[in-house]
Design an enzyme around this catalytic site. Structure first.
Site, PDB file in Angstrom:
ATOM      1  N   ASP A 292       0.859  -1.164   0.000  1.00 64.72           N
ATOM      2  CA  ASP A 292       0.000   0.000   0.000  1.00 64.72           C
ATOM      3  C   ASP A 292       0.909   1.232   0.000  1.00 64.72           C
ATOM      4  O   ASP A 292       2.070   1.162   0.422  1.00 64.72           O
ATOM      5  CB  ASP A 292      -0.885  -0.033   1.247  1.00 64.72           C
ATOM      6  CG  ASP A 292      -1.673   1.247   1.415  1.00 64.72           C
ATOM      7  OD1 ASP A 292      -2.472   1.566   0.520  1.00 64.72           O
ATOM      8  OD2 ASP A 292      -1.468   1.935   2.440  1.00 64.72           O
ATOM      9  N   ALA A 293       0.382   2.361  -0.444  1.00 65.25           N
ATOM     10  CA  ALA A 293       1.220   3.557  -0.550  1.00 65.25           C
ATOM     11  C   ALA A 293       1.067   4.494   0.641  1.00 65.25           C
ATOM     12  O   ALA A 293       2.008   4.715   1.414  1.00 65.25           O
ATOM     13  CB  ALA A 293       0.909   4.297  -1.851  1.00 65.25           C
ATOM     14  N   TYR A 294      -0.127   5.045   0.821  1.00 65.34           N
ATOM     15  CA  TYR A 294      -0.328   6.126   1.777  1.00 65.34           C
ATOM     16  C   TYR A 294      -0.443   5.603   3.203  1.00 65.34           C
ATOM     17  O   TYR A 294      -1.319   4.799   3.513  1.00 65.34           O
ATOM     18  CB  TYR A 294      -1.557   6.949   1.382  1.00 65.34           C
ATOM     19  CG  TYR A 294      -1.377   7.580   0.022  1.00 65.34           C
ATOM     20  CD1 TYR A 294      -0.456   8.612  -0.155  1.00 65.34           C
ATOM     21  CD2 TYR A 294      -2.082   7.127  -1.090  1.00 65.34           C
ATOM     22  CE1 TYR A 294      -0.246   9.175  -1.398  1.00 65.34           C
ATOM     23  CE2 TYR A 294      -1.888   7.689  -2.338  1.00 65.34           C
ATOM     24  CZ  TYR A 294      -0.967   8.714  -2.484  1.00 65.34           C
ATOM     25  OH  TYR A 294      -0.760   9.272  -3.731  1.00 65.34           O
TER      26      TYR A 294
ATOM     27  N   ARG B  90      -7.139  12.439   6.803  1.00 64.83           N
ATOM     28  CA  ARG B  90      -6.935  11.036   6.436  1.00 64.83           C
ATOM     29  C   ARG B  90      -8.179  10.192   6.718  1.00 64.83           C
ATOM     30  O   ARG B  90      -8.578   9.358   5.892  1.00 64.83           O
ATOM     31  CB  ARG B  90      -5.733  10.481   7.215  1.00 64.83           C
ATOM     32  CG  ARG B  90      -5.473   9.003   7.013  1.00 64.83           C
ATOM     33  CD  ARG B  90      -5.172   8.673   5.576  1.00 64.83           C
ATOM     34  NE  ARG B  90      -4.674   7.300   5.433  1.00 64.83           N
ATOM     35  CZ  ARG B  90      -4.552   6.665   4.269  1.00 64.83           C
ATOM     36  NH1 ARG B  90      -4.901   7.260   3.135  1.00 64.83           N
ATOM     37  NH2 ARG B  90      -4.081   5.436   4.242  1.00 64.83           N
TER      38      ARG B  90
ATOM     39  N   SER C 149      -2.429   0.710  -4.808  1.00 65.72           N
ATOM     40  CA  SER C 149      -2.923   1.849  -4.043  1.00 65.72           C
ATOM     41  C   SER C 149      -4.264   2.363  -4.545  1.00 65.72           C
ATOM     42  O   SER C 149      -4.576   2.289  -5.733  1.00 65.72           O
ATOM     43  CB  SER C 149      -1.897   2.987  -4.112  1.00 65.72           C
ATOM     44  OG  SER C 149      -2.377   4.160  -3.494  1.00 65.72           O
ATOM     45  N   ASN C 150      -5.019   2.930  -3.611  1.00 70.10           N
ATOM     46  CA  ASN C 150      -6.206   3.703  -3.975  1.00 70.10           C
ATOM     47  C   ASN C 150      -5.849   4.967  -4.741  1.00 70.10           C
ATOM     48  O   ASN C 150      -6.710   5.559  -5.396  1.00 70.10           O
ATOM     49  CB  ASN C 150      -6.971   4.118  -2.717  1.00 70.10           C
ATOM     50  CG  ASN C 150      -7.878   3.038  -2.168  1.00 70.10           C
ATOM     51  OD1 ASN C 150      -8.187   2.071  -2.843  1.00 70.10           O
ATOM     52  ND2 ASN C 150      -8.312   3.206  -0.928  1.00 70.10           N
TER      53      ASN C 150
END
Length: 228
Positions: free
Chosen positions: A9-11, A45, A122-123
């Site tokens: 995942d990224a964030y 977030r 990622s989203n």
């Protein structure tokens, strides 16, 4: 089955989502933001994720950049900063330059050197991810950056996790999926991935149908886990 593919995942996992507000709050003349930046970052977030889930449930997809703006607008209004358009512009611009967590570059380099396939799932919308990857200088370690925009629905929809096998031709059991979101790691485990939840905040385990196989404090051990 040996792990062949490490997917992140990224964030919140590779990139520090609080960095935009924290960085801007440190600038001279930002007293109003400095007083609330940590709470604003958390609210931003939270709403960003909530809106992704709600839009998926409603069948009303909007890309993650749009959802990110909506979440920020809610957070700015909550903290009485919604009339500061320059602040909004700067915060959004900084989201394209989020800092990677300190251990990320060395960890990714070790994975790449060991022969693992390394990717982001990622989203995030493609332009957001390109900006963050470029700013962090980690593009050379990645074999792919996969965005949910290719399937038009956010995590934890199974169609998102399907993208990994479709791109790399690997079975779910060959994938080590790593996320800082407990719900994302749980969904990956339910899908059949080997999973690691990077629980940086020390939160409780989500009550969901599956559990992440491992719970870590940061990403340092990922190369050893992948190559065990």
């Amino acid at each position: 089955m040996p792990i062949t593919t490490c997917v992140f995942d990224a964030y919140g996992t590779l990139f520090d989502v609080s960095a935009a507000a924290r960085t801007l709050a440190a600038e001279p003349g930002r007293a109003a933001l400095a007083a609330v930046w940590d709470r604003l970052a958390t609210d931003w977030r939270t709403k960003q994720l909530e809106y992704s889930w709600l839009r998926a449930a409603m069948g009303e997809h909007r890309d993650f950049w749009g959802v990110t703006q909506d979440g920020l607008d809610w957070a700015l209004e909550r903290h009485g900063l919604d009339d500061d358009r320059e602040l909004r512009h700067r915060l959004l611009a900084l989201y394209f330059e989020l800092e990677a967590f300190a251990e990320v570059p060395a960890m990714l380099a070790r994975l790449a050197e060991s022969g693992q396939t390394v990717a982001i799932l990622s989203n995030g919308s493609p332009d957001m991810l390109t900006g963050a990857v470029t700013s962090a200088g980690i593009g050379g370690y990645l074999d792919a950056v996969l965005s949910v925009e290719d399937v038009g629905v956010f995590k934890p929809a199974r169609a998102v996790y399907d993208m990994v096998g479709a791109r790399f031709g690997c079975a779910p059991a060959e994938v080590l999926f790593v996320s800082s979101n407990g719900w994302d790691a749980a969904a990956g485990a339910a899908y059949g991935f080997d999973t690691a939840w990077v629980n940086r905040a020390g939160g409780p385990v989500d009550r969901l149908p599956a559990l992440p196989r491992r719970i870590l404090n940061d990403l340092t051990q990922i190369p050893e886990i992948a190559n065990a």
